[in-house]
Write an enzyme that holds these catalytic residues in place. Sequence first.
Site, PDB file in Angstrom:
ATOM      1  N   GLU A  26      -5.070  -8.715   0.230  1.00  0.00           N
ATOM      2  CA  GLU A  26      -5.940  -8.388   1.358  1.00  0.00           C
ATOM      3  C   GLU A  26      -7.360  -8.152   0.861  1.00  0.00           C
ATOM      4  O   GLU A  26      -7.559  -7.522  -0.182  1.00  0.00           O
ATOM      5  CB  GLU A  26      -5.465  -7.125   2.082  1.00  0.00           C
ATOM      6  CG  GLU A  26      -4.134  -7.245   2.783  1.00  0.00           C
ATOM      7  CD  GLU A  26      -3.767  -5.966   3.521  1.00  0.00           C
ATOM      8  OE1 GLU A  26      -4.684  -5.152   3.795  1.00  0.00           O
ATOM      9  OE2 GLU A  26      -2.573  -5.771   3.808  1.00  0.00           O
ATOM     10  N   GLU A  73       0.822  -1.217   0.000  1.00  0.00           N
ATOM     11  CA  GLU A  73       0.000   0.000   0.000  1.00  0.00           C
ATOM     12  C   GLU A  73       0.856   1.266   0.000  1.00  0.00           C
ATOM     13  O   GLU A  73       0.651   2.187   0.780  1.00  0.00           O
ATOM     14  CB  GLU A  73      -0.967  -0.007   1.192  1.00  0.00           C
ATOM     15  CG  GLU A  73      -2.005  -1.111   1.084  1.00  0.00           C
ATOM     16  CD  GLU A  73      -2.996  -1.124   2.243  1.00  0.00           C
ATOM     17  OE1 GLU A  73      -2.888  -0.271   3.141  1.00  0.00           O
ATOM     18  OE2 GLU A  73      -3.893  -1.987   2.236  1.00  0.00           O
TER      19      GLU A  73
END
Length: 533
Positions: free
Chosen positions: A328, A187
């Site tokens: 995720e 991220e």
Amino acid sequence: MSSTVRRAGLAVAAAALVLAGAAYGVTRSTVANAATQLTGTQLVADMGAGWNLGNQLEASVNSVPGETAWGNPVITQALIDRVKASGFKTIRIPVSYLGKIGAGPNYTVDAAWLNRIQEVVNYAYNSGLYVLINMHGDGFKSVNGSWLICDASDQTTVKAKYQKVWQQVATKFAGYNDHLIFESMNEEFDGQYGNPTQPCYSNIVSYNQIFVDTVRRTGGTNASRWLLIPGWNTNIEYTTGNYGFSLPTDTYRASSIPSGEQRLMISVHYYDPWDFTGQEDGNITQWGAAATNPAKKSTWGQEDYLDQTMKKMRDTFVAKGYPFFVGEYGAIDKTSADPANNTYRANFAKAVVSTAKKYGGATAYWDNGYNGQYGFGLFNRSSNTVTQQGIITAVITAAGGTSTSSPPVSPSPSRTSSSPSPSSSGPGGTGACRIVNAVSAWNTGLTNNITITNAGSTAINGWQLVFTLPSGQTITGGWSATYSPASGTVTATNVSYNGSLPAGGSTTIGYQATHTGNAAAPTGFKLNGASCS
């Protein structure tokens, strides 16, 4: 997932915790056996259902990583064994380095920390699971001590540090086969939500190139290992669209890799719609076509949006030989606001996994180890027991694996509190039921999945299965049945969704137990009074 969101909901505030800083030693040997190299399509299929270890090796206090820093217990082999026994085949292990990195120009990573990372990897790797490790919290501006910052002014230092850390990690694991996958970062973006900015995205692309070159040059299996590459904030739109993402070249890969095959995967995450999956309130608790209350369902991000979004990954990358990995996804627990919420969490998980699989990707559910309001947990990490069997079942079956029960598809009361259906008929005669045990044991614990088959000629509507546990075994938790008592001669009673067994029909139940040295399967099975073979 961002560290701010990930840490929310943990029962113990990180600021109040003291880091347990003892050095860790390796207790399991490295397995370096050769494994057959798989194509992208074969790899995705073989990875099956994935699960995240969550914050454990990412957590930190005052820039010092430590696995108990955010309230989870120490990671154990028993936890990983339980995850595997539940049907998962892949484990993603997020890792932070932060204050464990020494000064330049060598940027030496603390040896004890590297050894502990290796030990945790071995828990899964030595069990035959796929393992993914990355560089996780080092790129979050919200984390004290973060340094992998794409809009930092001194990119020369950032890139040198990044290269040195990955060189050490890759060297540590150079002998591991391709069941170990490296992911360059997590991220990574400038911390501002919205369209990507330049030159920040250019720096992210540069990090990925440094990562690939560094890992390949360490040799061994690293020269052909599958490597996982993210775009801006692991966002699918910003990775597939015209925003600045480009794949690194793979110049230094092993010459043994066929020229027409890739060894790079694309890393993305999926939490849409956020008001259902992560927003900590009780407003949006339902998802998908089975939703019954429009006021509790988001106005976007349903099955059609999911399908369109995953299709972009196929069209942009899979069609060119690059598989993708949804590292995720998941939805927080809002059952305090809506008792049916777990049904929709399971339906969401099932849809993400099946849709990613449809378009050439594998997945890993985000589990932060926290159970209860707003938690993502699927397991209790203190007792190593299942807490969300319905979600696990949905994930495993959607990935094509074998699960212990059927996933929920419509709102229903909690299965753990359902009353058994009354028994109206039972199997007649000895041998009218068949039992298959599947025991998985470790030091002082075990799991057992019991498959019950009605071998009679008439249907069973409501059942009780009686069996005797070996001496020293005590059931600590179970699924798909109620169990009483916890030791000795046990009666397992069906729950609402598996009480009917047609002639030839089967159901699988299971439990976790402790033992004092005897991990054998139970004996003396009787179904509704009839002995089983």
